[in-house]
Design a protein around this motif. Structure first.
Motif, PDB file in Angstrom:
ATOM      1  N   GLN A 328       0.396 -56.183  32.520  1.00  0.00           N
ATOM      2  CA  GLN A 328       1.362 -55.175  32.105  1.00  0.00           C
ATOM      3  C   GLN A 328       0.666 -54.183  31.167  1.00  0.00           C
ATOM      4  O   GLN A 328      -0.421 -54.460  30.647  1.00  0.00           O
ATOM      5  N   PRO A 329       1.249 -53.023  30.932  1.00  0.00           N
ATOM      6  CA  PRO A 329       0.658 -52.073  29.991  1.00  0.00           C
ATOM      7  C   PRO A 329       0.389 -52.733  28.639  1.00  0.00           C
ATOM      8  O   PRO A 329       1.244 -53.421  28.089  1.00  0.00           O
ATOM      9  N   GLU A 331      -1.597 -55.224  28.081  1.00  0.00           N
ATOM     10  CA  GLU A 331      -2.033 -56.608  28.196  1.00  0.00           C
ATOM     11  C   GLU A 331      -3.532 -56.703  28.466  1.00  0.00           C
ATOM     12  O   GLU A 331      -4.154 -55.782  28.997  1.00  0.00           O
ATOM     13  N   ASN A 343      -5.638 -53.482  30.015  1.00  0.00           N
ATOM     14  CA  ASN A 343      -4.852 -52.414  30.626  1.00  0.00           C
ATOM     15  C   ASN A 343      -4.345 -51.471  29.544  1.00  0.00           C
ATOM     16  O   ASN A 343      -3.371 -51.753  28.852  1.00  0.00           O
ATOM     17  N   THR A 347       1.036 -48.202  33.144  1.00  0.00           N
ATOM     18  CA  THR A 347       1.622 -48.811  34.325  1.00  0.00           C
ATOM     19  C   THR A 347       1.063 -50.208  34.544  1.00  0.00           C
ATOM     20  O   THR A 347      -0.020 -50.538  34.052  1.00  0.00           O
ATOM     21  N   THR A 348       1.792 -51.049  35.285  1.00  0.00           N
ATOM     22  CA  THR A 348       1.323 -52.386  35.620  1.00  0.00           C
ATOM     23  C   THR A 348       0.188 -52.273  36.638  1.00  0.00           C
ATOM     24  O   THR A 348       0.283 -51.515  37.605  1.00  0.00           O
ATOM     25  N   GLU A 350      -2.997 -54.412  38.991  1.00  0.00           N
ATOM     26  CA  GLU A 350      -3.416 -55.677  39.579  1.00  0.00           C
ATOM     27  C   GLU A 350      -4.905 -55.588  39.886  1.00  0.00           C
ATOM     28  O   GLU A 350      -5.370 -54.605  40.461  1.00  0.00           O
ATOM     29  N   THR A 432      -2.177 -50.387  41.689  1.00  0.00           N
ATOM     30  CA  THR A 432      -0.888 -50.287  41.019  1.00  0.00           C
ATOM     31  C   THR A 432       0.172 -50.022  42.081  1.00  0.00           C
ATOM     32  O   THR A 432       0.016 -49.136  42.916  1.00  0.00           O
TER      33      THR A 432
END
Length: 491
Positions: A328-329, A331, A343, A347-348, A350, A432
């Protein structure tokens, strides 16, 4: 003063005198005899020797696993208040695992202690491990391997930045308890110390006194330090890193002393495989037999493909079994045990492996077209000379144009195509919402090499090798020991 007390006091004074000063020391205190004795001994020594410029603070970790643990933490806080030592209680909150509770508690404990140290602005942490703990550890490890174990290290680096030291590691629990009785200070007995469901408790009950144990441990320490230094020299002479993803060992490197080859290849296997431990003895014997053989070929051990060719041995992470990491933003996490990821975008994201996404670049294409990540320079180490590299910026360690002479079409020249493709297939790629991140968005993601066997817990015995490996991968060096010397030797 009893001889036992005098011996403990000498050990503590020697420890304090070895520290770089001034220093603020965080003492991990549970309320048991060992940690309580450590607090009292340090408090007396610091007050008696103000010229050392040391100050103390303390932290208790309440694992919240037993009824009454909160009351015990309050008793410890009261003792520290009586001594004038700032104290905090850190609570392990959230759900607890149903299996592997001891290992999980250890992870939680050191993470919470590190948080407390940061809050107190401490320079180091000390714990009350004793020679009784050392003997138990040696006994347990001895039942699992025929190798000589170094046991518990007297100094361990946590998360690359905070050193944990153990000044009473050659003192006995009986002496510490005699000292506490002299001072009239009680301690708390943890009932889990009598629970025979734990291996350490069962081992403790079977131990017999070994007069030569301390001598054996110190000899094992010296041998391990020497092996780490020789392993670092081996890296300089015989190991090259290509693109932050593919390792190469020269043919001559495979003909070096077997103990050094065992040590270095075992740790490289853990690093390239993203695992916290080197392969076990049976697997290492299999690896050594293969790499010192005369026939080229491939084998996979510890998630690493060993590709033996006429020009040496190539190591890369196998592309199977690489799990995605979702952040997540704001993290941070570790992807595949090989890359730390932060990050910093809004935005999230992967992180996945390039394999299986039809994104594996042909040899010669630019990896930043795939990942959107600005690559740092990566120092290749070879022929006993380490090139001086500029500090690595944020991003994935991939060769830039300055290393183009080593790669075909900027990235693959002079490398076996199969080995290079295999390495690139295990590289991270960012998504994302199912779409590949743009170069602009990817610039907000920080990816750095992560060494699974070293970056969480690094003993001083492996420090020289690990630090040299950091230079190979162009990552920041590990924090140096906060000591003037150990046993008269400058660190």
């Amino acid at each position: 003063m009893s001889p036992e007390t005098a011996s403990l006091q000498r050990a503590i004074l020697q420890f304090l005198s070895s520290l770089q000063s001034p220093a603020r020391i965080l003492v991990a205190i549970s309320g048991g005899s060992d940690s309580t004795g450590l607090v009292l001994l340090l408090d007396e020594a610091v007050k008696a020797a103000p010229h050392l410029k040391m100050s103390l603070c303390a932290a208790t970790v309440d694992h919240a696993l037993r009824v009454g643990s909160a009351d015990e933490a309050r008793e410890v806080a009261a003792l520290c208040a009586l001594l004038g030592i700032p104290h905090t209680t850190m609570i392990w909150e959230g759900d607890k695992p149903k299996t592997g509770i001891m290992a999980a508690a250890r992870e939680a404990r050191y993470g919470l202690l590190a948080t407390a140290a940061e809050s107190f602005e401490s320079d180091l942490i000390v714990t009350g491990h004793t020679f009784d703990d050392q003997r138990e550890t040696l006994q347990m490890r001895g039942m699992r391997t025929e190798q000589i174990s170094t046991g518990i290290a007297d100094a361990v680096l946590f998360n690359r930045r905070l050193w944990i030291l153990r000044p009473l590691l050659f003192s006995s629990r009986a002496d510490i308890r005699a000292f506490l009785k002299e001072r009239g200070v009680p301690w708390i007995d943890d009932p889990s110390n009598e629970d025979v469901t734990y291996e350490r408790v069962r081992t403790r009950r079977k131990l017999s006194t070994d007069a030569g144990a301390e001598r054996n441990v110190r000899a094992a320490w010296e041998a391990r330090l020497a092996l780490s230094a020789r392993g670092a020299e081996w890296l300089d002479r015989h190991f090259t890193l290509h693109g932050g993803l593919l390792g190469q060992v020269t043919p001559d490197g495979l003909r070096q002393d077997r103990a050094v080859l065992d040590y270095a290849l075992g740790r490289l296997t853990a690093v390239f495989g993203g695992l916290p431990f080197a392969p076990g003895r049976a697997h290492m014997e299999h690896i050594l037999a293969f790499v010192t053989g005369s026939e080229p070929g491939r084998m996979t051990v510890g998630r690493v493909v060993f590709d033996l060719r006429r020009d040496g041995l190539y190591l890369a992470r196998e592309s199977r079994g690489i799990l995605p990491l979702v952040l997540q933003p704001g993290e941070a996490g570790v992807w595949d045990g090989r890359f730390g990821a932060v990050n910093r975008s809004g935005t999230t994201i992967e992180v996945e492996a390039q394999a299986g996404h039809s994104l594996i670049p042909a040899l010669g294409s630019n990896p930043r077209d795939v990942t959107g990540i600005q690559p740092p320079r990566v120092g290749a180490v070879n022929d006993s000379t380490m090139r001086e590299e500029s500090p690595a910026p944020k991003g994935l360690g991939v060769l830039d144009s300055s290393d183009g002479h080593r790669n075909e079409g900027e990235l693959g020249r002079d490398l076996p195509k199969g080995a290079w493709r295999r390495a690139v297939a295990s590289a991270p790629v960012l998504f994302t919402r199912g779409d590949l991140l743009s170069p602009e968005s990817a610039g907000a993601i920080e990816l750095t090499p992560y060494f699974a066997p070293f970056d969480r817990f690094l003993t001083r015995f492996d420090f020289i090798f690990a630090n040299r490996l950091s230079a190979v991968f162009a990552t920041a060096p590990y924090a140096r020991l906060p000591l003037r010397s150990i046993d008269g030797k400058t660190i």
